[in-house]
Structure formats: structure tokens, C-alpha cells
Design a protein around this motif. Structure first.
Motif, PDB file in Angstrom:
ATOM      1  N   LEU A 122       0.841  -1.198   0.000  1.00 34.78           N
ATOM      2  CA  LEU A 122       0.000   0.000   0.000  1.00 34.78           C
ATOM      3  C   LEU A 122       0.870   1.240   0.000  1.00 34.78           C
ATOM      4  O   LEU A 122       1.814   1.341   0.769  1.00 34.78           O
ATOM      5  CB  LEU A 122      -0.854   0.037   1.261  1.00 34.78           C
ATOM      6  CG  LEU A 122      -1.975  -0.973   1.341  1.00 34.78           C
ATOM      7  CD1 LEU A 122      -2.668  -0.835   2.688  1.00 34.78           C
ATOM      8  CD2 LEU A 122      -2.958  -0.760   0.222  1.00 34.78           C
ATOM      9  N   LEU A 128       0.233   4.911   0.723  1.00 32.68           N
ATOM     10  CA  LEU A 128      -0.732   5.915   1.164  1.00 32.68           C
ATOM     11  C   LEU A 128      -0.107   7.286   0.996  1.00 32.68           C
ATOM     12  O   LEU A 128       1.107   7.436   0.965  1.00 32.68           O
ATOM     13  CB  LEU A 128      -1.099   5.673   2.620  1.00 32.68           C
ATOM     14  CG  LEU A 128      -1.755   4.317   2.852  1.00 32.68           C
ATOM     15  CD1 LEU A 128      -1.728   3.955   4.323  1.00 32.68           C
ATOM     16  CD2 LEU A 128      -3.179   4.314   2.341  1.00 32.68           C
ATOM     17  N   ARG A 138      -8.281  11.893   3.175  1.00 36.79           N
ATOM     18  CA  ARG A 138      -8.024  10.457   3.325  1.00 36.79           C
ATOM     19  C   ARG A 138      -6.686  10.076   2.699  1.00 36.79           C
ATOM     20  O   ARG A 138      -6.441  10.362   1.536  1.00 36.79           O
ATOM     21  CB  ARG A 138      -9.131   9.666   2.633  1.00 36.79           C
ATOM     22  CG  ARG A 138     -10.374   9.570   3.451  1.00 36.79           C
ATOM     23  CD  ARG A 138     -11.455   8.815   2.686  1.00 36.79           C
ATOM     24  NE  ARG A 138     -12.520   8.400   3.599  1.00 36.79           N
ATOM     25  CZ  ARG A 138     -13.382   9.230   4.144  1.00 36.79           C
ATOM     26  NH1 ARG A 138     -13.336  10.503   3.862  1.00 36.79           N
ATOM     27  NH2 ARG A 138     -14.310   8.778   4.969  1.00 36.79           N
ATOM     28  N   ARG A 139      -5.872   9.386   3.472  1.00 43.44           N
ATOM     29  CA  ARG A 139      -4.564   8.951   2.959  1.00 43.44           C
ATOM     30  C   ARG A 139      -4.729   7.850   1.918  1.00 43.44           C
ATOM     31  O   ARG A 139      -3.831   7.618   1.113  1.00 43.44           O
ATOM     32  CB  ARG A 139      -3.690   8.495   4.120  1.00 43.44           C
ATOM     33  CG  ARG A 139      -3.435   9.625   5.124  1.00 43.44           C
ATOM     34  CD  ARG A 139      -2.754   9.125   6.376  1.00 43.44           C
ATOM     35  NE  ARG A 139      -1.409   8.642   6.099  1.00 43.44           N
ATOM     36  CZ  ARG A 139      -0.990   7.411   6.383  1.00 43.44           C
ATOM     37  NH1 ARG A 139      -1.799   6.548   6.970  1.00 43.44           N
ATOM     38  NH2 ARG A 139       0.234   7.049   6.098  1.00 43.44           N
ATOM     39  N   ASP A 140      -5.868   7.171   1.933  1.00 41.16           N
ATOM     40  CA  ASP A 140      -6.132   6.136   0.935  1.00 41.16           C
ATOM     41  C   ASP A 140      -6.985   6.681  -0.216  1.00 41.16           C
ATOM     42  O   ASP A 140      -7.379   5.933  -1.107  1.00 41.16           O
ATOM     43  CB  ASP A 140      -6.833   4.942   1.596  1.00 41.16           C
ATOM     44  CG  ASP A 140      -7.995   5.356   2.488  1.00 41.16           C
ATOM     45  OD1 ASP A 140      -8.040   6.530   2.911  1.00 41.16           O
ATOM     46  OD2 ASP A 140      -8.870   4.520   2.757  1.00 41.16           O
ATOM     47  N   LEU A 174      -5.550   6.272  -3.823  1.00 40.24           N
ATOM     48  CA  LEU A 174      -5.657   4.864  -4.233  1.00 40.24           C
ATOM     49  C   LEU A 174      -7.077   4.541  -4.669  1.00 40.24           C
ATOM     50  O   LEU A 174      -7.297   3.847  -5.659  1.00 40.24           O
ATOM     51  CB  LEU A 174      -5.291   3.926  -3.073  1.00 40.24           C
ATOM     52  CG  LEU A 174      -3.827   3.821  -2.667  1.00 40.24           C
ATOM     53  CD1 LEU A 174      -3.693   2.841  -1.507  1.00 40.24           C
ATOM     54  CD2 LEU A 174      -2.983   3.365  -3.840  1.00 40.24           C
ATOM     55  N   LYS A 175      -8.033   5.056  -3.939  1.00 43.27           N
ATOM     56  CA  LYS A 175      -9.426   4.699  -4.233  1.00 43.27           C
ATOM     57  C   LYS A 175      -9.921   5.356  -5.513  1.00 43.27           C
ATOM     58  O   LYS A 175     -10.540   4.699  -6.345  1.00 43.27           O
ATOM     59  CB  LYS A 175     -10.329   5.064  -3.051  1.00 43.27           C
ATOM     60  CG  LYS A 175     -10.160   4.087  -1.894  1.00 43.27           C
ATOM     61  CD  LYS A 175     -11.073   4.389  -0.726  1.00 43.27           C
ATOM     62  CE  LYS A 175     -10.936   3.288   0.328  1.00 43.27           C
ATOM     63  NZ  LYS A 175     -11.615   3.625   1.579  1.00 43.27           N
ATOM     64  N   ALA A 214      -6.918   0.832  -5.007  1.00 50.54           N
ATOM     65  CA  ALA A 214      -7.209   0.221  -3.717  1.00 50.54           C
ATOM     66  C   ALA A 214      -7.757  -1.181  -3.975  1.00 50.54           C
ATOM     67  O   ALA A 214      -8.705  -1.349  -4.734  1.00 50.54           O
ATOM     68  CB  ALA A 214      -8.229   1.057  -2.949  1.00 50.54           C
ATOM     69  N   PHE A 216      -9.410  -2.635   2.890  1.00 56.31           N
ATOM     70  CA  PHE A 216     -10.467  -1.663   2.574  1.00 56.31           C
ATOM     71  C   PHE A 216     -11.810  -2.373   2.598  1.00 56.31           C
ATOM     72  O   PHE A 216     -11.928  -3.489   2.108  1.00 56.31           O
ATOM     73  CB  PHE A 216     -10.265  -1.069   1.173  1.00 56.31           C
ATOM     74  CG  PHE A 216      -8.901  -0.474   0.956  1.00 56.31           C
ATOM     75  CD1 PHE A 216      -8.530   0.696   1.596  1.00 56.31           C
ATOM     76  CD2 PHE A 216      -7.988  -1.102   0.129  1.00 56.31           C
ATOM     77  CE1 PHE A 216      -7.265   1.235   1.402  1.00 56.31           C
ATOM     78  CE2 PHE A 216      -6.721  -0.560  -0.068  1.00 56.31           C
ATOM     79  CZ  PHE A 216      -6.361   0.604   0.565  1.00 56.31           C
ATOM     80  N   ASP A 254     -10.574  -0.258   8.083  1.00 56.65           N
ATOM     81  CA  ASP A 254     -11.098   0.970   7.477  1.00 56.65           C
ATOM     82  C   ASP A 254     -12.323   0.629   6.648  1.00 56.65           C
ATOM     83  O   ASP A 254     -12.225   0.102   5.547  1.00 56.65           O
ATOM     84  CB  ASP A 254     -10.035   1.667   6.619  1.00 56.65           C
ATOM     85  CG  ASP A 254     -10.459   3.098   6.310  1.00 56.65           C
ATOM     86  OD1 ASP A 254     -11.682   3.317   6.113  1.00 56.65           O
ATOM     87  OD2 ASP A 254      -9.607   3.990   6.284  1.00 56.65           O
ATOM     88  N   TRP A 289      -7.532   4.626   8.164  1.00 58.05           N
ATOM     89  CA  TRP A 289      -6.156   4.769   7.658  1.00 58.05           C
ATOM     90  C   TRP A 289      -5.604   6.152   7.983  1.00 58.05           C
ATOM     91  O   TRP A 289      -4.393   6.350   8.089  1.00 58.05           O
ATOM     92  CB  TRP A 289      -6.120   4.569   6.135  1.00 58.05           C
ATOM     93  CG  TRP A 289      -6.067   3.155   5.669  1.00 58.05           C
ATOM     94  CD1 TRP A 289      -7.032   2.478   4.981  1.00 58.05           C
ATOM     95  CD2 TRP A 289      -4.985   2.220   5.849  1.00 58.05           C
ATOM     96  NE1 TRP A 289      -6.623   1.189   4.716  1.00 58.05           N
ATOM     97  CE2 TRP A 289      -5.374   1.007   5.233  1.00 58.05           C
ATOM     98  CE3 TRP A 289      -3.728   2.302   6.464  1.00 58.05           C
ATOM     99  CZ2 TRP A 289      -4.554  -0.124   5.221  1.00 58.05           C
ATOM    100  CZ3 TRP A 289      -2.919   1.172   6.449  1.00 58.05           C
ATOM    101  CH2 TRP A 289      -3.322  -0.020   5.832  1.00 58.05           C
TER     102      TRP A 289
END
Lengths: 351, 753
Positions: B4, B6, B25-27, B30-31, B36, B245, B476, B482
Motif C-alpha cells: 500500500l 498511502l 483520506r490517505r487512501d 488509491l481509491k 485500492a 479496505f 477501514d 487509515w
């Protein structure tokens, strides 16, 4: 999902021939058909993809003033055609009140006419349904049926036709152009859909192979542009089928209604033209009393098919409101929330 | 799943602390870029696809399946049935602990609810498995389905919710009602609701000898690992779960469900990795739901509008084979200062999948009934609903008499009412119209949710290069763990967030407990906080006991950790970086562990709850009955706010759910077959964008020294409570029609015009 053949004919004639085979169905956008196939509700042997046929996606004004809409025109393209929206505002408003933006971008004019009922018992293959499996019975009749038909239903079937688009179209005397094995013919849209009677599986008068190639609005349909509305009551602000809807169009001359057009949606197995109510309105002043009288007339003969008596009273009120809105005049722009009772809410955003 | 990566971009402002910053959001990157990896995105080599065949009847048994037809279908590898399946180590009907719920994993041909799994078809493609399942053409022996509140004799369950007493009381309710100046007696109904997380329950299962690798969304990985271990007779450490996730959980991913176990069994049966994903309609049955309730409330007041008694009785349903009882009446324990309160529950058994925890279980159903009843009582007293609530404000927890650990509800009322403009509300209903003639109504509700703590562990380390590591198997669900937990972690070791390697989302990391009960940030955060403090203490020991360090002799209590340095508290000119300390000591990494847990002494002494006040405006067409929410303001006090952006988002989500509860959501069950007739997102209505006006969330400052070390109360569920009632009360205020069956339907509002 059942295995099926997929063919992509090059011409309308080939398409008609391919679809005349037993078990064949036309595929346009598939916004309804593919869901039905995935759910095992429709199990065709052959899909005849008409999306590549030439000449079916135009919007053209004919010499006599008619408007001809190709069967493959997308709902969104038609609704956002400025000239179309100006001339037939209630139709544009109905189109924009249907489904979601994504679906409107895909769905076609011809497909909209032939979409299937949203009766949950039709979709639930474990339920008895005379429409899906002729002769099996109707589990909706004594089931969860608050959204079912109040006009024109039979003991065999209480399903409704879900289209918004068709409602103003039948009010405006739209004509359907059909290419069949015997060549081209045309019928009034109001004649296209059948009431269930004892054969609810026969939803339209189309014969095997018949392809809707265009919908035509006659010259007189433009005459209502100044006083035409579509109103749709639904259980959320967007992306819901009508509980009940109505299209009202008036031609007002010298303060009197020269001609009225009225149709209801969500109440019967077909878009419901209310001619008797139109007659009531002819030659009278566009006032509340007249609209009330028309509403009563429009729902004459209505009866509940289940837990849905409220739809009759609701339909009357929608008729009155739609006529009132139409009499007040078509708004300069299609409201931000098309066909919604909240259409006039200030600050509303387009959906 | 690749490593990952982030991000903390875009750069955020810092003022000496990570906690309290509205980081994005740190993710998020990715999303939004599709990187993700959700469970169903995993495709190990050789993977096969499994599809469940489900029962179309709600009660009876399967008498035949056309397995041969399914097997003949090209691409079908095997068909798992009760007669052909790998053995389990224990009977899945055995409840080995209170957090085990019974599941259907082909242990018999009996059917106890519609949509129950009756076979699993495993194939080389999803399409082949789907068609194979359709070809099974089951024949049934059908028994009449038990449907609805009147399906059978009601009974008092032994407990409701998680071990709550079925009946509770304080004072003499009947005497209180008898002495009342005014009374109301009203019955409210709420429908069955389904979680409908965007991500369906999915599993990719891969066996390697006696090791098992699972990609599956989980709100409680270690609990899930324990359940798999006992069902398959494995040591827990042989099982590795990845759940980085979740596309929403809302309680439905708190326990491993039957379909997920079927995926593991299928992989064992065919000796290859298997993916099994539920179809949307298959989520209406085996993965839990919110049970329907019928709640009767009787309230009495004295001549000044003070409650004399509050009686709240709830009926609910459970399945025919297991026990979960929606603790709806318990919502009346904490909010209003009635001298006499009684809550009780009873239930009937129906052919349904077992109802389970769904976002604010008990609190949501109970809140809409209680807040409606309070509104009715205020109206009966001729009082403004806010004035009535203030008149009955609970200074101590009414049911127990305990003081609150903190309670800024008065500030919530004040700030929410001011922002909304509540003071201009006419007392009588049907008084307001907008320019277009639509009826306008204003309603309010009080929000509350307990501040819970579970158990969690974390491991912290400082590396030779001065960077930090925090490890915790947290979850999360989309709520922002996250980000928020990493913020707590960064502060706990005195580092900027981008100098910290925050590891989470797998079962081999320290147990973060359950992401549920709105307690995950508090519990996992407490473990992180404690692990971080412990590793800093070790580091400080190293430095202060080393005479070569500028911190020599400062003592543990004499240093603080900030921006990667230990600093002498009484002389900030004397400091040393983590890297320098570790380098001199010749240590590659220093580590420590910490735990988060409830504090029994504090819990004994204090009532711990988050609170809020929600104000709603609706417009209603006077003739056509259609309703639309046009404004909503929620003011919430929930202790310390770790990340205001995430918290606002959680509260928005809860408030929208409240709107959904009041106006939209309902699973429609056929009264004869027990099948759910709207098991899809087209017909199971939740609000769409056009239903949701701009929402306004106020987070009211609240310091709570008792709930946990960080003072966090949790915000995951409280947003639903209060909101649903506020919308319902606004509908009454707009129309004068009191609807007591939810969701409120158009036909209820078609009053004679």
C-alpha cells in the motif's frame, strides 16, 4: 444466464427477418432487457442487436410539420434537443424525470416504449405471473400491491406500464412507425400497448419481427407548446418510477380551452389517455372547477386492485395539478427538478 | 495485493499536532484511481469462481437438485451440496461464544429463510458458475412461511442487544402515568432494513497445505480468524486475513457470514483458490439486517411539562433458529429525566435470516419512536419541542442515576437551534408555506449513542533512521481509519505523519478488536496511544541513562517527544533526535506494545454517551403528499475530534441514513412467501443526491477525561439517531398529520383537501 445467439443485422429488413424467428428479441441499449435476462425473467434464444442500423437515430421535421424521432435516439439527446424541448416541452420534461442521468444517456426511444412492467412479481421468477408464465396465475393480486394498477386491470394481471415518456406522447397523439415482415405500417401509440385482459403476456400489438423504427408527433402536437406539463409523484426526488403521473396539454384561445390533452402514467398496463376528461375541458375556462370535474371524469371506472385505493385519489389530484400547471403556462426553462412537485423550489439543483 | 502506498497529499497545515487536523483520506488517491484492492479485486493464479444457489422458499426443505445438469454445463468444475462438501471440524450450529451466530453452510437440506444458500457451483468462469447455479432447478417441500409480527406467539427473550436485560425499570411507571396531568399513548412501527453496503460480501480463499489465505472484508479480523479456525480445525496463526479496505460494513461485516465460509469450503473442495461474491439480492438474508419493530410509548407529564413517567415497550422479530433482539426500547434509558422509566421487549420468530447489528442497532429504531413520542408529548403540553426537551434535560443518567462523564447536549441544542433559526418556529403545525405554496415544517430530535470501548493492542517501533512504525490490525470501513488512526499514531511517537509507517488491515498485526459500536477510533486509538507512549518511554530510558546524551539525567518524566526528537522538558535547548539516540546505543529498532481497553472503574462511576441535536426542515406538497428534506442541521458533542473532515463525513452519512429511515428505507416482504420483493437498489429506496439538501454539521467542543486516555467518544452511529425523528417531526409540523409507521408514505399524507 441462458445461452443465446447474438446477431447484428446490417439493414432494417435483415433485422426484421432475424427477429421474426421464435425466441428472438431486439436489443437496443438493453437498460431493461439485460437486467431481465440476468434475472432469468426473459430467456430469449436470440438477440438481434439493432444499435448499428443506419438512419434510426435522427430527429427531423417533416414537410407537413410533423416531427419524426428515430427509434435509436437516446432519451437524453432528445430531451436536450433545444428545438424539441421548445416544441414539446411536456415530453422533454417527462424524459428528464425518468431513471437517472446515466440511464437516460443510454436508453433509446424505441426501447422506452417497449420496457416491461416493474411489478415485483414479474421480476421474481419464483412467483406466479401470467405475464411471464402465461396461465400460472398472478401473485400480485393478493400480494404487496400498493403500486399496482387502478385502471384497466384484470384478474389475470394488475401490473402497470412504467414509462414516463409515453405519457405525454399518447396525449399528443404520437404515431409509431413499424417495419414488419409485411413492410412499413404505422399505428397510434395509444394503440400500441394492450390491456391485460386474459392474455397479459401479449403486451403490445406488435407481431414477431416488428421493429419500431420511429415515433412521430403530428403537426397539431406543436399547438400545445405554450401550456404543456408533465407531473410525476414518486417516492424519492429522483431515480424512482411514478406512483402516479400525468401529462396535461392545453390549447388556450381567448381565455378558453380550445383543446385539452390528458394522459396518466403508473395507473394501468398502458399509458392512459383520458379522452372523456379532455371532452369536459373543451370550450371552458381553465379554472379549478373545470379541472376537478375533468379529474373525476379521468378516473371514472378506476378501482383498487389491492392496497392501492389511494392511487385513485392521488391520480385525481395529480390531474388537477397538472392541468393547473399547464394552464399557468410552460416555464421558459425546464425546471431543475423536472416533473417534480418540487420543481419550483428555488435554489434547486439539476439532477 | 501490492504494498500500500498511502499519501498525505495535498499537504496539510500543522500546528504542532496531527490530532485535530482535517487531513484528507490517505487512501483517497488509491481509491479514486482504482488502485485500492478490495477483496474481490484479488485474482490468485488458478482461481475458480463460486456462485451460490439460493432458496426461493422461506421454510421447508430441498428435495432435489439437478446437480448433473449443472455439472454438464461447460466450465463447471464441481457442485457443493449438503451431500458433497468438505467436512467441518465443528457443527456450525454450535454457539461457542455469545458472538457466534448460526450460519448456513450446507449442513442440511432444511430451509429457514428465503435466499438461504442451498448449493455452491464452482466453475472456471463467473458466467459458467452462474449458469450452473441456475441449472440446479431445486425442488422443494414447502411449509407455510412465518411472516410478520403476528406470525406466532410472542415471548420475552432472555436478553436483547448484547446482553442487555429484556426489561428494565426505575420508579413506578403506572403510578407516574396515573398521576400525570397529560398523557400520550402511541404505537410506532419500523420496517426491516438491510445494510446494503456498496461492496457486497466477498471472499477469495486460497489454501496452501494447512495454511489458509483469505481476502475478505471484515470489521473484526481476529474474531473472524477465530471463527474460521474453529470451523476448519486450524490453529489461528495458520490463517491470514487481508482486509485493507471495506466498501462499507455498517455491522454486516462484523461476523463472518455463511457465504464467506462457503467460499473457504469451496476452495478446499476443489483444491484451488476460489472467489465467491454475493449478488446484491443475495445480501437480503444471510448477512444480517435491522429487525422490524413495533413500539408502544406511554408518556405522562405534570402541569408544567415535566415527565412523570416513560414507558417504552418494543416488539421485534428474530429468526426461527437464532437469537438477536433489536434493543429498541433501551433508547429511553439515557435521554429524558423521567422519575419513572420502564423499558421492555418481546419478540416473535419468523422465517428470516437472523437480524443482527445494523448501524445504531436499537438506538436507531428506538430513537425515531422516542423522539416522535417526545414531540407528541410536547405538543400535548402546548410546548415548543426544544423547550420541552430542556425542561426534561437529564442532569444524570435517568435509568441509573450516574453522572455523565461529560455531556455538552445543552450546547448542542443551543448551537444547533441558533444555526437553524429554530426560535422562529410556530408552535402549531401546518402554519408555514413557501412561495410556491408547499407546506413547510420544522422538527427536531435528540441524538445519543453510548461511548464504548472494546479491547485492542498495538505495536510501536522507532527505527535507526528516526522514523516510526505503528502496527495494528485495524479496519477501514470507509470511515477513515487509515487516516485518523495514523494521526493518533504520529502524535503518540512525536513524529510527523509522513515519518511514520502505519501498518494496518491484516490479521497478522496486533488485534484491533471490532470496528463497531462507534468504538474503533477510541479503542484502537487508545492502544496506539499507549504503544507510542511506551516506545517513547523506552527511548527516553536509553537517552537519559546514557551519559553521552544531552538528556542524561533528565529522567523519564523530564522529556517530551516532538518532531522526532526527545526534548528536556525544563530546558528545550537540550534535545536529541531519535536517530542519534538509537545510533549511539547501537540499536536498529526499539519497540513496545500497548493496549486499549475499557476502564471498569470509570464505567462504574460514570454514564458515558455522545450527544447531539438535529434540526430538520421538510417541504410537503399539500395535495400530493410528496415530501422533501430541504435543510438539516446537526450539532454533536462526541468528545475529542481526531479528524474534523472524517468526523463531518461520518455525521453526514448518519444524518442521511436518518433521512432514509424516516422517508425511504423498507424491505418489502411478501406476506405469503416470506420473500423480499425489492431486493435490489432500484426498488429498495435510499436517498439519492436529489433527496439530500446541503447538510450542516456542528461539532461542539467537549472534553471528557473519563472515557479513555484520548477523550474520544466515537461518531460512527450517532448521526442516525435524532435525525430520523427530526425528519418525522418536521413532517408532522408541516402537515399536522402524525405518521407512526415508517418510512412515511405518500398515502398517509393525502389528507382530504
Amino acid at each position: 444466464m441462458k445461452q443465446f445467439d447474438y446477431v447484428r443485422p446490417a439493414t432494417v429488413t435483415e433485422a426484421v427477418a432475424a427477429a421474426a424467428q421464435p425466441g428472438a428479441v431486439f436489443l437496443a441499449a438493453g437498460t431493461n432487457l439485460l437486467d431481465l435476462m440476468k434475472g432469468g425473467v426473459s430467456r430469449p434464444d436470440r438477440l438481434v442487436d439493432v444499435t448499428h442500423l443506419d438512419g434510426l437515430d435522427g430527429i427531423e421535421t417533416l414537410a407537413d410539420g410533423s416531427l419524426r424521432i428515430g427509434a435509436l435516439v437516446r432519451n437524453a439527446d432528445l430531451a436536450h434537443d433545444a428545438e424539441f424541448a421548445r416544441s414539446y416541452p411536456a415530453v422533454a420534461e417527462a424524459l428528464l424525470s425518468g431513471a437517472s442521468a446515466q440511464l437516460r444517456n443510454a436508453a433509446t426511444v424505441g426501447g422506452n416504449l417497449l420496457q416491461r412492467t416493474r411489478c415485483a412479481y414479474f421480476y421474481d421468477t419464483a412467483s406466479r405471473c401470467n405475464k411471464r408464465a402465461p396461465g400460472s396465475g398472478c401473485d400480485a393480486r393478493d400480494g404487496e400491491n400498493r403500486s399496482h394498477a387502478v385502471l384497466g386491470w384484470s384478474e389475470s394481471c394488475i401490473a402497470t406500464h412504467p414509462s414516463d415518456f409515453c405519457v405525454p406522447l399518447v396525449a399528443l397523439d404520437a404515431i409509431v412507425e413499424i417495419e414488419g415482415r409485411g413492410g412499413r405500417r404505422e399505428i397510434a401509440l395509444v394503440e400500441l400497448h394492450r390491456l391485460p385482459g386474459d392474455a397479459p403476456d401479449r403486451e403490445s400489438v406488435l407481431e414477431p419481427g416488428d421493429l419500431i423504427v420511429a415515433v412521430r408527433l403530428p403537426p397539431a402536437a406543436r399547438g400545445f407548446a405554450a401550456h404543456a406539463r408533465y407531473l410525476k409523484v414518486r417516492e424519492r426526488t429522483s431515480y424512482a418510477f411514478a406512483v402516479v403521473s400525468a401529462a396535461a396539454a392545453l390549447r388556450i384561445e381567448n381565455g378558453r380551452i380550445a383543446e385539452a390533452r390528458l394522459a396518466l402514467g403508473g395507473v394501468a398496463a398502458k399509458p392512459w389517455r383520458a379522452r372523456a376528461a379532455e371532452d369536459v375541458l373543451k370550450g371552458v375556462a381553465p379554472i379549478a372547477d373545470a379541472f376537478q370535474k375533468a379529474a373525476r371524469r379521468a378516473l371514472e371506472g378506476a378501482k383498487p386492485s389491492g392496497d392501492n385505493a389511494f392511487k385513485i385519489e392521488l391520480a385525481r389530484r395529480i390531474v388537477v395539478r397538472a392541468l393547473t400547471l399547464a394552464a399557468a403556462g410552460t416555464p421558459a426553462r425546464i425546471p431543475a427538478l423536472p416533473a417534480s412537485p418540487f420543481a419550483s423550489t428555488s435554489g434547486a439543483l439539476h439532477v | 495485493m501490492s504494498e500500500l502506498i498511502l499519501t498525505s497529499a495535498p499537504a496539510h497545515l500543522r500546528h504542532g499536532s496531527n490530532i485535530g487536523q482535517p487531513l484528507t483520506r490517505r487512501d483517497g488517491i488509491l481509491k479514486v484511481t482504482g488502485q485500492a484492492t478490495y477483496a474481490a479485486d484479488n485474482h490468485p493464479p488458478g482461481m475458480l469462481f463460486a456462485v451460490i444457489a439460493t432458496a426461493s422458499i422461506a421454510r421447508g426443505r430441498v428435495v432435489s437438485l439437478d446437480v448433473a445438469a449443472a455439472k454438464r454445463h461447460p466450465g463447471v468444475v464441481d457442485v457443493m451440496t449438503p451431500e458433497h462438501k468438505p467436512p467441518l471440524a465443528i457443527d456450525p450450529e454450535i454457539k461457542t461464544n455469545p458472538f457466534v451466530f448460526r450460519m448456513e453452510v450446507l449442513q442440511s437440506n432444511d430451509i429457514r429463510y428465503a435466499n438461504q444458500a442451498i448449493a455452491v457451483v464452482i466453475a472456471e468462469t463467473l458466467e459458467a458458475a452462474t449458469e450452473g447455479a441456475a441449472l440446479l432447478a431445486p425442488a422443494y417441500e414447502v411449509q407455510p412461511a412465518l411472516v410478520g409480527f403476528d406470525a406466532g406467539e410472542s415471548f420475552a427473550p432472555p436478553v436483547v442487544g448484547v446482553g442487555n436485560p429484556t426489561e428494565s425499570h426505575r420508579g413506578d411507571v403506572e403510578a407516574g402515568l396515573a398521576a400525570a396531568d397529560k398523557q400520550i399513548d402511541a404505537t410506532y412501527e419500523t420496517p426491516p432494513q438491510y445494510h446494503n453496503a456498496m461492496e457486497p460480501h466477498a471472499i477469495v480463499a486460497r489454501w496452501e497445505g494447512d495454511k489458509l489465505f483469505l481476502d475478505t472484508p471484515s470489521q473484526a479480523m481476529v474474531m473472524a480468524r477465530g471463527r474460521v479456525a474453529e470451523l476448519f480445525g486450524l490453529a489461528p496463526e495458520k490463517i491470514h486475513i487481508r482486509s485493507p479496505f471495506l466498501g462499507g460494513g455498517f455491522g454486516s461485516k462484523g461476523f463472518l457470514t455463511g457465504p464467506q465460509i462457503l467460499g473457504v469450503m469451496a476452495a478446499k473442495l476443489v483444491g484451488k483458490p476460489v472467489k465467491l461474491v454475493l449478488r446484491r439480492e443475495q445480501m437480503y438474508g444471510p448477512v444480517g439486517h435491522r429487525a422490524p419493530t413495533r413500539q408502544r410509548l406511554r408518556l405522562g407529564t405534570d402541569g408544567e411539562g415535566r415527565l412523570t413517567a416513560l414507558d417504552h415497550r418494543a416488539r421485534t422479530v428474530s429468526s426461527t433458529f437464532d437469537d438477536f433482539y433489536e434493543p429498541a426500547a433501551d433508547a429511553s434509558h439515557t435521554l429524558y429525566a423521567a422519575p419513572a422509566i420502564r423499558t421492555s421487549h418481546d419478540a416473535v420468530r419468523v422465517n428470516t435470516g437472523t437480524p443482527l447489528f445494523m448501524r445504531a442497532p436499537g438506538e436507531a429504531t428506538g430513537s425515531i419512536a422516542l423522539e416522535s413520542a417526545i414531540d407528541e408529548m410536547a405538543s400535548a403540553c402546548g410546548m415548543d419541542p426544544l423547550a420541552f426537551r430542556l425542561k426534561n434535560y437529564a442532569e444524570v443518567e435517568p435509568m441509573t442515576g450516574r453522572p455523565f462523564s461529560s455531556k455538552a447536549l445543552r450546547a448542542c441544542y443551543e448551537q444547533g437551534a441558533a444555526r437553524f433559526g429554530w426560535a422562529k418556529r410556530p408552535l402549531q403545525p401546518r402554519q408555514m408555506r413557501d412561495d410556491a405554496g408547499l407546506l413547510v415544517g420544522w422538527g427536531m430530535g435528540t441524538a445519543t449513542f453510548p461511548a464504548l470501548m472494546f479491547q485492542a493492542e498495538a505495536r510501536a517501533a522507532i527505527r535507526r533512521d528516526g522514523s516510526g512504525v505503528m502496527e495494528i490490525g485495524a479496519h477501514d470501513m470507509g470511515q477513515g481509519a487509515w487516516t485518523a488512526l495514523a494521526q493518533i499514531a504520529a502524535d503518540s511517537v512525536g513524529l510527523d505523519i509522513d515519518r511514520l509507517d502505519f501498518k494496518s488491515g491484516t490479521s497478522d498485526l496486533p488485534d484491533a478488536g471490532i470496528a463497531g459500536g462507534s468504538a474503533h477510533t477510541a479503542t484502537a486509538g487508545a492502544a496506539i496511544h499507549s504503544a507510542g507512549a511506551a516506545v517513547i518511554a523506552k527511548l527516553a530510558d536509553l537517552a537519559t541513562s546514557d551519559e553521552r546524551s544531552p538528556l542524561f539525567g533528565a529522567g523519564n518524566a523530564g522529556v517530551i517527544a516532538r518532531e522526532g526528537r526527545l526534548i528536556r522538558r525544563d530546558d528545550e535547548s537540550r534535545s536529541e533526535s531519535y536517530a542519534e539516540i538509537l545510533a549511539r546505543a547501537g540499536v536498529a529498532e526499539i519497540e513496545a506494545r500497548g493496549t486499549g481497553a475499557p476502564n471498569p472503574a470509570a464505567m462504574e462511576q460514570y454514564a458515558m454517551h455522545a450527544h447531539g441535536a438535529v434540526f430538520a426542515e421538510v417541504k410537503v406538497d399539500p395535495e400530493l403528499g410528496q415530501v422533501r428534506l430541504t435543510r438539516m442541521v446537526g450539532a454533536f458533542a462526541a468528545g475529542r475530534i481526531v479528524n474534523p473532515r472524517m468526523v463531518q463525513s461520518q455525521l453526514f452519512g448518519g444524518m442521511i441514513w436518518g433521512l432514509s429511515f424516516a422517508l425511504h428505507e423498507e424491505a418489502i416482504t411478501d406476506r405469503r412467501s416470506g420473500r423480499i420483493m425489492n431486493a435490489n437498489l432500484g426498488e429498495y429506496h435510499i436517498p439519492v443526491n436529489a433527496d439530500v439538501p446541503p447538510l450542516d454539521v456542528i461539532t461542539v467542543e467537549e472534553h471528557d477525561p473519563h472515557v479513555n486516555a484520548l477523550g474520544i467518544k466515537g461518531v460512527g452511529e450517532i448521526g442516525i439517531t435524532g435525525s430520523a425523528g427530526a425528519v418525522a417531526n418536521a413532517v408532522w409540523h408541516a402537515t399536522g398529520v402524525r405518521v407512526r409507521r415508517f418510512p412515511i408514505r405518500i398515502e398517509e399524507l393525502l389528507v382530504p383537501s
